[in-house]
Design an enzyme around this catalytic site. Structure first.
Site, PDB file in Angstrom:
ATOM      1  CE  LYS A 118      -3.620  -2.540   0.170  1.00 47.94           C
ATOM      2  NZ  LYS A 118      -2.985  -3.841   0.036  1.00 47.94           N
ATOM      3  CE1 TYR A 162     -10.610  -9.286   4.981  1.00 44.17           C
ATOM      4  CE2 TYR A 162      -9.088  -9.654   3.160  1.00 44.17           C
ATOM      5  CZ  TYR A 162      -9.462  -8.951   4.291  1.00 44.17           C
ATOM      6  OH  TYR A 162      -8.688  -7.909   4.745  1.00 44.17           O
ATOM      7  CE1 TYR A 212      -4.401  -8.598   4.333  1.00 42.28           C
ATOM      8  CE2 TYR A 212      -5.442  -8.824   2.200  1.00 42.28           C
ATOM      9  CZ  TYR A 212      -5.399  -8.280   3.460  1.00 42.28           C
ATOM     10  OH  TYR A 212      -6.385  -7.390   3.847  1.00 42.28           O
TER      11      TYR A 212
HETATM   12  C1  5PA Z   1      -0.267  -7.686   2.937  1.00 44.92           C
HETATM   13  C2  5PA Z   1      -1.204  -7.626   1.775  1.00 44.92           C
HETATM   14  N1  5PA Z   1      -0.983  -8.447   0.713  1.00 44.92           N
HETATM   15  C3  5PA Z   1      -1.802  -8.427  -0.365  1.00 44.92           C
HETATM   16  C4  5PA Z   1      -2.898  -7.589  -0.423  1.00 44.92           C
HETATM   17  C5  5PA Z   1      -3.776  -7.603  -1.666  1.00 44.92           C
HETATM   18  O1  5PA Z   1      -3.457  -6.456  -2.413  1.00 44.92           O
HETATM   19  P1  5PA Z   1      -4.575  -5.770  -3.335  1.00 44.92           P
HETATM   20  O2  5PA Z   1      -5.612  -5.223  -2.388  1.00 44.92           O
HETATM   21  O3  5PA Z   1      -3.820  -4.702  -4.100  1.00 44.92           O
HETATM   22  O4  5PA Z   1      -5.152  -6.841  -4.208  1.00 44.92           O
HETATM   23  C6  5PA Z   1      -3.166  -6.712   0.648  1.00 44.92           C
HETATM   24  C7  5PA Z   1      -4.378  -5.793   0.587  1.00 44.92           C
HETATM   25  N2  5PA Z   1      -4.907  -5.481   1.878  1.00 44.92           N
HETATM   26  C8  5PA Z   1      -6.135  -4.749   2.048  1.00 44.92           C
HETATM   27  C9  5PA Z   1      -6.113  -4.153   3.462  1.00 44.92           C
HETATM   28  O5  5PA Z   1      -7.104  -3.539   3.863  1.00 44.92           O
HETATM   29  O6  5PA Z   1      -5.037  -4.321   4.143  1.00 44.92           O
HETATM   30  C10 5PA Z   1      -6.729  -3.989   0.989  1.00 44.92           C
HETATM   31  C11 5PA Z   1      -7.368  -5.233   1.476  1.00 44.92           C
HETATM   32  C12 5PA Z   1      -2.299  -6.733   1.770  1.00 44.92           C
HETATM   33  O7  5PA Z   1      -2.489  -5.899   2.819  1.00 44.92           O
END
Ligand code: 5PA
Length: 337
Positions: free
Chosen positions: A53, A270, A296
């Protein structure tokens, strides 16, 4: 090219490291035919443990500043890495942050809303607001009230959607990552024919697709769904990839087969790890001491493992596992270990 002309902040240490994972490679490909490397976006910045992010927010914060905004407003689950990163980049930029933390994960492990990412946001002085709304990768209602609150107190809010994804600038950060990888490949003397990445709100995955299609070297991008809603996630990835491509080069077409989302590893929901996630976390940790998280990266690591073991990633491949961060949440999931 166009990307270099788009304003961005500097929140990163520079290029994030690429490292060979020798013991994981040995474990998954004993004959040495597949080499596994990692692009360490989890080590990309000094701002509150960095992550994917922070990479995206370089563009969004530049836009917020250009509009004279002083407060970032965003949303995520209780243990969102994204809202922690929003709080971090706001703080480091002398701005405020209001983050809506929702009940995206229907669990209540010990101290789930007291440790990990939400603790970091509080330590940084973020305005952290909990509610009971459920998970969705789209735009959420509660941010509207926060937006109005900021205006009512004389602030100038800037809205950032979940994961900084469904936003005109959301795909730029990871398009840039492909350019960065291409530079690093020159030094490494290797070409990563396959990138494996976790996908939830989709702009990390989408950005990599845009970069790979634009460079035209046949690099394959495999997204591993961790949203548990793969149909919506895949549609969002495709939409962000196409809007990002159009922004950068209106002639750049994103073919349907460039959007690959493997739906086998979200474990049905999720935010909750299952057996394959827990096994993947253990394998990466017990081979090359690479730490992944249960929401994730543990799921995308499970995908990487299976893709190599089943031969979908073929002998002769150099695979780059794009590690997007997430480790701070581990402490909120300690009861799963
Ligand atoms: C550590 C980590 N790895 C992969 C992702 C997935 O990335 P994208 O949202 O760009 O698909 C997140 C996202 N996280 C979100 C969050 O609110 O933290 C957007 C869902 C992530 O934090």
């Amino acid at each position: 090219q166009k990307l270099a002309s788009i304003p961005k902040e500097t929140f990163l240490f520079g290029s994030s490291p690429i490292q060979l994972l020798p013991r994981l490679s040995e474990k998954l490909s004993p004959d040495g035919k597949v080499k596994i490397y990692a692009k360490r976006e989890d080590c990309n910045s000094g701002l509150a443990y960095g992550g994917n992010k922070v990479r995206k927010l370089e563009y969004l914060v530049a836009d917020a500043k250009a509009q004279g905004c002083d407060t970032l407003v965003s949303v995520g689950g209780v243990q969102s890495n994204h809202t922690r990163a929003v709080t971090a980049v706001a703080t480091a930029s002398g701005m405020q942050a209001v983050t809506i933390q929702e009940k995206w994960v229907p669990i209540d492990p010990p101290l789930y809303d007291k440790t990990g990412n939400i603790l970091l946001s509080r330590i940084m002085g973020g305005d952290v607001r909990l509610n009971q709304e459920g998970f969705d990768i789209g735009h959420k209602e509660a941010t509207n009230k926060a937006f109005e609150d900021v205006k009512a107190r004389g602030g100038k809010p800037y809205y950032i959607p979940a994961g900084a994804s469904d936003h005109p600038l959301g795909g730029l950060g990871f398009t840039n990552v492909v350019l960065e990888i291409a530079e690093q490949e020159k030094t490494l003397g290797v070409f990563f024919d396959t990138l494996v990445v976790c996908s939830v709100t989709g702009s990390s995955h989408a950005g990599l697709i845009v970069g790979a299609v634009a460079e035209g070297r046949g690099r394959k991008v495999i997204g591993i769904d961790a949203s548990g809603k793969p149909e919506a996630a895949k549609a969002q990835v495709a939409r962000i990839a196409r809007s990002t491509a159009t922004l950068l080069d209106p002639s750049l077409e994103i073919p349907d087969d460039a959007v690959v989302l493997d739906e086998r590893f979200h474990e049905g929901i999720y935010g909750i790890p299952g057996p394959s996630t827990m096994a993947a976390i253990a394998l990466a940790a017990q081979t090359d001491a690479m730490i992944t998280d249960p929401v994730y990266e543990g799921k995308s690591m499970a995908g990487l493992i299976k893709l190599v073991e089943e031969g979908s990633i073929k002998a002769g491949s150099n695979v780059l596992y794009v590690h997007l961060g997430g480790q701070p949440a581990l402490n909120a999931y300690s009861s799963y270990f």
